[in-house]
Scaffold this active site. Structure first.
Site, PDB file in Angstrom:
ATOM      1  N   HIS A  59      -9.562   1.070   5.164  1.00 46.21           N
ATOM      2  CA  HIS A  59      -8.258   1.218   5.819  1.00 46.21           C
ATOM      3  C   HIS A  59      -8.421   2.159   7.013  1.00 46.21           C
ATOM      4  CE1 HIS A  59      -4.122   2.362   6.554  1.00 46.21           C
ATOM      5  NE2 HIS A  59      -3.759   1.283   5.877  1.00 46.21           N
ATOM      6  N   ASN A  68       0.865  -1.181   0.000  1.00 48.66           N
ATOM      7  CA  ASN A  68       0.000   0.000   0.000  1.00 48.66           C
ATOM      8  C   ASN A  68       0.901   1.230   0.000  1.00 48.66           C
ATOM      9  OD1 ASN A  68      -1.797   2.047   0.485  1.00 48.66           O
ATOM     10  ND2 ASN A  68      -2.408   1.347   2.535  1.00 48.66           N
ATOM     11  N   GLU A 128      -6.742   4.527   8.039  1.00 45.98           N
ATOM     12  CA  GLU A 128      -6.545   5.955   7.745  1.00 45.98           C
ATOM     13  C   GLU A 128      -7.811   6.562   7.143  1.00 45.98           C
ATOM     14  OE1 GLU A 128      -2.850   5.354   5.647  1.00 45.98           O
ATOM     15  OE2 GLU A 128      -1.979   4.772   7.564  1.00 45.98           O
ATOM     16  N   SER A 182       3.730  -2.094  10.365  1.00 43.03           N
ATOM     17  CA  SER A 182       5.186  -2.118  10.548  1.00 43.03           C
ATOM     18  C   SER A 182       5.840  -3.431  10.114  1.00 43.03           C
ATOM     19  CB  SER A 182       5.553  -1.791  12.008  1.00 43.03           C
ATOM     20  OG  SER A 182       5.146  -0.479  12.331  1.00 43.03           O
ATOM     21  N   LYS A 209       0.078   4.280  -0.212  1.00 40.87           N
ATOM     22  CA  LYS A 209      -0.555   5.451   0.424  1.00 40.87           C
ATOM     23  C   LYS A 209      -0.358   6.696  -0.464  1.00 40.87           C
ATOM     24  CE  LYS A 209      -0.185   3.150   4.807  1.00 40.87           C
ATOM     25  NZ  LYS A 209      -0.078   3.195   6.262  1.00 40.87           N
ATOM     26  N   GLU A 228      -5.165  -4.880  10.790  1.00 37.51           N
ATOM     27  CA  GLU A 228      -4.123  -3.867  10.962  1.00 37.51           C
ATOM     28  C   GLU A 228      -4.402  -3.083  12.238  1.00 37.51           C
ATOM     29  OE1 GLU A 228      -2.064  -2.655   7.009  1.00 37.51           O
ATOM     30  OE2 GLU A 228      -3.877  -1.482   7.218  1.00 37.51           O
ATOM     31  N   GLY A 287       2.885   2.250  10.874  1.00 38.12           N
ATOM     32  CA  GLY A 287       3.867   3.331  10.743  1.00 38.12           C
ATOM     33  C   GLY A 287       4.595   3.669  12.033  1.00 38.12           C
TER      34      GLY A 287
HETATM   35  P1  13P Z   1       3.215   0.390   7.642  1.00 39.41           P
HETATM   36  O1  13P Z   1       3.675  -0.897   7.031  1.00 39.41           O
HETATM   37  O2  13P Z   1       3.925   1.600   7.125  1.00 39.41           O
HETATM   38  O3  13P Z   1       3.143   0.307   9.131  1.00 39.41           O
HETATM   39  O4  13P Z   1       1.684   0.597   7.141  1.00 39.41           O
HETATM   40  C1  13P Z   1       0.787  -0.446   7.272  1.00 39.41           C
HETATM   41  C2  13P Z   1      -0.434  -0.115   6.517  1.00 39.41           C
HETATM   42  O5  13P Z   1      -1.197   0.749   6.889  1.00 39.41           O
HETATM   43  C3  13P Z   1      -0.659  -0.850   5.263  1.00 39.41           C
HETATM   44  O6  13P Z   1      -1.957  -0.640   4.788  1.00 39.41           O
END
Ligand code: 13P
Length: 263
Positions: A103, A17, A105, A221, A19, A175, A181
């Site tokens: 997601h 992803n 976010e 992560s 982002k 997640e 992150g």
């Molecule tokens: P990270 O791998 O940067 O922690 O992000 C995970 C994520 O949100 C994947 O959709």
């Protein structure tokens, strides 16, 4: 039948992803490099979710490879006056076979509700897209022991319309928001417990046979350094990777390690 036999029937999958990172040309270059490193990864499904702006260029690169394209989001309506939104038909038109839905976010930053997620899932499934439903608890919910209740509630609400399937097109990504992150990875025991609960909940919704076919992924992560340990988790069918998927060499290592360990 052992859990190992059952889980080994599901094809492992690694989803990157990206982002809100990379320009159109940078995205195409990363996709090209990744495709070169991986060749045609038959045993692991590899999916890339670039920004909307780069879907077409990355789709063009991936077309000649075994790698697949995903959108990071979708709107629930097919067309109309929805400024700034993109429909399932439109993302499919760029070559997407997958879409991420719900997601954290989207949920936390943009206020997406379970009702919106439910409608998005229905719209994407209607177009035959493979849907990656993301679920997970916030740090506060985690610390107050609400993880199981929160994730169960998300699944029940988001999948409410779909009691008869088509579960073959549904993937669940667990997640935990506090692991995204942050460099803080959930433990194997935590992941295993929640994945088991997720499959149990899917079984209540779809029935045991359909639930058994659903892949359940972990995200938060994931890096080339921790993938070897994560991949040994019996009921983990793959990973959803953010930051580490932006680096083709690192993401290729993640894919290859998953392939090796899940053999
Ligand atoms: P990270 O791998 O940067 O922690 O992000 C995970 C994520 O949100 C994947 O959709």
């Amino acid at each position: 039948m052992t859990t190992k036999t059952r889980s080994s029937r599901r094809r492992p999958i690694a989803i990157g992803n990206w982002k809100m990172h990379l320009t159109v040309s940078e995205s195409a270059a990363v996709a090209q490099r990744l495709a070169g490193l991986l060749g045609d990864p038959r045993r692991v499904e590899v999916v890339i979710a670039p920004s909307y702006t780069a879907l077409q260029s990355v789709g063009g690169v991936l077309k000649e490879t075994g790698l697949l394209l995903a959108s990071q989001n979708v709107h629930w309506e097919e067309k109309g006056a929805f400024t700034g939104e993109v429909s399932a038909t439109q993302i499919k038109d760029t070559g997407c076979r997958f879409v991420l839905i719900g997601h954290s976010e989207r949920r936390v930053v943009f206020g997406e509700t379970d009702e919106m997620v439910r409608r998005k899932l229905a719209a994407a499934l209607k177009q035959g897209l493979n849907t990656v439903l993301c679920v997970g608890e916030t740090l506060e919910q985690h610390q107050s022991g609400q993880t199981v209740a929160v994730v169960r509630d998300q699944l029940k609400k988001d999948l409410a319309d779909l009691t008869d399937g088509p579960s073959g097109k549904i993937i669940i990504a667990y997640e935990p928001v506090w692991a995204i992150g942050t460099g803080r990875v959930a433990t194997a025991a935590q992941i295993s417990e929640i994945h088991e609960m997720i499959r149990g909940t899917l079984s209540e919704i779809f029935g045991p046979a359909s639930a058994e076919a659903v892949r359940v992924l972990y995200g938060g992560s994931v890096t080339p350094d921790n993938i070897a340990d994560l991949a040994t988790i019996e009921n983990l069918d793959g990973v959803l990777v953010g930051g580490a998927s932006l680096k083709p060499d690192g993401f290729a290592t993640i894919v290859k390690t998953l392939e090796k360990v899940k053999r």
